[in-house]
Design an enzyme around this catalytic site. Sequence first.
Site, mmCIF file in Angstrom:
data_model
loop_
_atom_site.group_PDB
_atom_site.id
_atom_site.type_symbol
_atom_site.label_atom_id
_atom_site.label_comp_id
_atom_site.label_asym_id
_atom_site.label_seq_id
_atom_site.Cartn_x
_atom_site.Cartn_y
_atom_site.Cartn_z
ATOM 1 N N LYS A 1 -1.982 10.033 -9.512
ATOM 2 C CA LYS A 1 -2.212 8.643 -9.104
ATOM 3 C C LYS A 1 -3.188 8.661 -7.380
ATOM 4 O O LYS A 1 -3.925 7.252 -7.920
ATOM 5 C CB LYS A 1 -0.485 8.722 -8.425
ATOM 6 C CG LYS A 1 -0.037 7.440 -7.938
ATOM 7 C CD LYS A 1 0.857 7.670 -7.379
ATOM 8 C CE LYS A 1 1.422 7.941 -5.569
ATOM 9 N NZ LYS A 1 0.438 7.007 -4.832
ATOM 10 N N CYS B 1 5.292 4.325 0.651
ATOM 11 C CA CYS B 1 6.816 4.833 0.778
ATOM 12 C C CYS B 1 7.559 5.185 2.600
ATOM 13 O O CYS B 1 5.558 5.079 2.927
ATOM 14 C CB CYS B 1 6.419 6.738 0.310
ATOM 15 S SG CYS B 1 6.933 6.907 -1.380
ATOM 16 N N ASP C 1 3.311 16.018 0.278
ATOM 17 C CA ASP C 1 3.460 15.514 -1.336
ATOM 18 C C ASP C 1 4.684 16.444 -1.841
ATOM 19 O O ASP C 1 5.283 15.676 -2.404
ATOM 20 C CB ASP C 1 2.847 14.780 -2.257
ATOM 21 C CG ASP C 1 1.896 14.014 -0.972
ATOM 22 O OD1 ASP C 1 1.421 13.148 -2.247
ATOM 23 O OD2 ASP C 1 2.911 13.248 -0.513
ATOM 24 N N ARG D 1 6.583 5.160 -9.288
ATOM 25 C CA ARG D 1 5.709 4.857 -9.200
ATOM 26 C C ARG D 1 4.015 5.600 -8.960
ATOM 27 O O ARG D 1 2.913 5.756 -9.171
ATOM 28 C CB ARG D 1 5.723 4.763 -7.473
ATOM 29 C CG ARG D 1 6.053 2.544 -7.520
ATOM 30 C CD ARG D 1 6.749 2.958 -6.445
ATOM 31 N NE ARG D 1 4.559 2.588 -5.872
ATOM 32 C CZ ARG D 1 4.439 3.321 -4.304
ATOM 33 N NH1 ARG D 1 5.236 3.711 -3.791
ATOM 34 N NH2 ARG D 1 3.251 3.773 -4.132
HETATM 35 C C1 EPZ Z 1 -1.702 9.261 0.647
HETATM 36 O O1 EPZ Z 1 -1.609 9.070 2.693
HETATM 37 C C2 EPZ Z 1 -1.609 9.907 -0.116
HETATM 38 N N1 EPZ Z 1 -1.158 8.511 -0.275
HETATM 39 C C3 EPZ Z 1 0.080 10.000 0.331
HETATM 40 O O2 EPZ Z 1 1.176 10.896 -0.880
HETATM 41 C C4 EPZ Z 1 -0.647 11.827 1.295
HETATM 42 O O3 EPZ Z 1 1.407 12.271 1.756
HETATM 43 C C5 EPZ Z 1 -1.036 11.196 2.085
HETATM 44 O O4 EPZ Z 1 -2.206 10.817 1.637
HETATM 45 C C6 EPZ Z 1 -1.315 13.051 2.872
HETATM 46 O O5 EPZ Z 1 -1.719 13.020 1.853
HETATM 47 C C7 EPZ Z 1 -2.320 8.006 -1.459
HETATM 48 O O6 EPZ Z 1 -3.476 8.663 -1.151
HETATM 49 C C8 EPZ Z 1 -2.265 6.075 -1.858
HETATM 50 P P1 EPZ Z 1 -3.053 10.000 5.817
HETATM 51 P P2 EPZ Z 1 -2.955 8.236 3.454
HETATM 52 O O7 EPZ Z 1 -4.080 9.274 5.912
HETATM 53 O O8 EPZ Z 1 -3.799 7.923 3.271
HETATM 54 C C9 EPZ Z 1 -1.157 9.568 9.998
HETATM 55 C C10 EPZ Z 1 2.532 9.722 -2.191
HETATM 56 O O9 EPZ Z 1 3.526 10.213 -2.297
HETATM 57 N N2 EPZ Z 1 -2.433 8.092 10.181
HETATM 58 O O10 EPZ Z 1 -3.870 11.134 5.328
HETATM 59 O O11 EPZ Z 1 -1.790 7.134 4.102
HETATM 60 C C11 EPZ Z 1 -0.477 8.449 9.413
HETATM 61 O O12 EPZ Z 1 0.387 7.746 9.139
HETATM 62 C C12 EPZ Z 1 2.085 9.299 -0.118
HETATM 63 O O13 EPZ Z 1 1.514 9.870 -3.391
HETATM 64 C C13 EPZ Z 1 -2.248 7.657 11.572
HETATM 65 O O14 EPZ Z 1 -1.898 7.986 12.554
HETATM 66 O O15 EPZ Z 1 -2.163 9.142 4.116
HETATM 67 C C14 EPZ Z 1 0.096 9.912 8.710
HETATM 68 O O16 EPZ Z 1 0.786 10.274 9.556
HETATM 69 C C15 EPZ Z 1 2.916 9.498 0.037
HETATM 70 N N3 EPZ Z 1 -3.902 6.717 11.254
HETATM 71 C C16 EPZ Z 1 -0.971 11.487 8.187
HETATM 72 O O17 EPZ Z 1 -2.151 10.300 9.603
HETATM 73 C C17 EPZ Z 1 -4.485 6.136 10.191
HETATM 74 O O18 EPZ Z 1 -5.188 5.484 10.012
HETATM 75 C C18 EPZ Z 1 -1.630 11.215 7.220
HETATM 76 O O19 EPZ Z 1 -2.146 10.226 6.896
HETATM 77 C C19 EPZ Z 1 -4.115 6.515 9.051
HETATM 78 C C20 EPZ Z 1 -3.558 7.369 9.552
#
Ligand code: EPZ
Length: 421
Positions: free
Chosen positions: A24, A120, A307, A399
């Site tokens: 995904k 989510c 995840d 999803r």
């Molecule tokens: C991706 O989310 C995945 N989603 C998530 O999978 C996954 O859990 C996550 O990466 C970590 O591996 C997709 O790829 C669509 P991050 P993403 O930016 O990109 C904080 C699933 O179940 N952060 O690495 O949103 C953020 O809030 C989903 O498949 C900031 O603070 O994850 C989080 O606490 C859930 N500022 C942490 O960093 C930012 O500008 C990691 O977020 C960006 C992120």
Amino acid sequence: MDRYKLLITGGNPLRGETSVYGGKNTSVAVLPAILLCDEPCTVENLPDIEDVHVMRDMFMLLGAQVKYDAKRRSMTVDPRPVTAFHVSYQYTQRMRASYYLWGALLGRCGQCEVGYPGGCAIGNRPFEQHVKGLRALGAQVDDYGGMIYAKGTLVGADVFFDRITVGGTINVMLAAARAHGNTTIHNAAREPHIVDLANFLNSMGGRVRGAGTDTIRIRGVDYMHGSRYSVIPDQIETGTLMIAAAATHGDVTIRGCIPTHMEALTAKLLEMGVQVTDTDDAIRVRSERPHRAVNLKTQEYPGFPTDLQQPMSAMLTCAQGDSIVMETIFENRFKHLNEMQRMGAKVRIVEQTAIIEGVPDLYGAPVTATDLRAGAALVIAGLMAKGTTEIYEPGFIERGYEHIEEKLRSLGAEISRVDLD
Ligand code: EPZ
């Protein structure tokens, strides 16, 4: 409210063979990159899931020619007719990855007007690092009214992320691929799907080096030719099936996966007394004995994936002893444990840590999925439990997991979908 629920009668060990297909999170990163291309592209091995369907809908909204065959897992997109750059919240709220359109449209036409992403509810999920990265490349980015307005001729630059972010890394890679000059992304995420995106960009003539490390170097190119590309298998679906096999004391072989992507989970399962053996593209999970409790801390790749924390927590509810689960990536990713308490789980949550006291059995109960991986965790708990579990709001699960009921039924699970009257 979904108009159906899942019904699971637990206690059956999962046995047999199954396959996993494209991921995904890799599919929703690779597909938007087609907008950067000057010719049609075909992406294969796609999972037949809602998030891929949403990507298709957004391509068509933008004016691209799309041929999508869910059964053949293939999508051919001709981006040449795309002149639009506005995508409303009605579309973007359906998934988190809609924000990759920022980097892709900026890279394609130097502007975008895109609604806020969905995704989510597992924490605050800000995107200031994405905005910081795009501004570093010269884009003017404004954020008001629930929309992102970005515009500018992109020039390569050094981008320093204040924290590791998968989405931020992907967004900047997309924008930098067609920027003028060289970009270096420091403190980059290293997930397998970051490497997959880099490989796809390079297959179109892009110049991306270092993906999979914390420093990615990108040389912007003037032209990108068409490509036929197959995305990597889903690391998280593979892990979820591994956990389901172990949690039900079954014996399951998962084909079409990449075992080296699963090392953090495999190590944890071995620690619990589960037998895991792998070949180049398959993993076999067997478990006859009770499971030892373990401690778990989620980390960015190659650490234990956040995840898989939720599915693993389900399995830990019946391990022998107390397990400590630390969720370091998202602030609010324990809601599934509250649901499992109705099934007899003994859990204490203190801020970002869950203390799970192993119990002999879980018992079926009506529970509600609150997000994609929470839903997967509840399915695993239902498979483990004595009696029948009803899972409400199972749409979350669709999803990210392709035809999950059929796949589990083929392994001996008693799981079915029941329409709500
Ligand atoms: C991706 O989310 C995945 N989603 C998530 O999978 C996954 O859990 C996550 O990466 C970590 O591996 C997709 O790829 C669509 P991050 P993403 O930016 O990109 C904080 C699933 O179940 N952060 O690495 O949103 C953020 O809030 C989903 O498949 C900031 O603070 O994850 C989080 O606490 C859930 N500022 C942490 O960093 C930012 O500008 C990691 O977020 C960006 C992120």
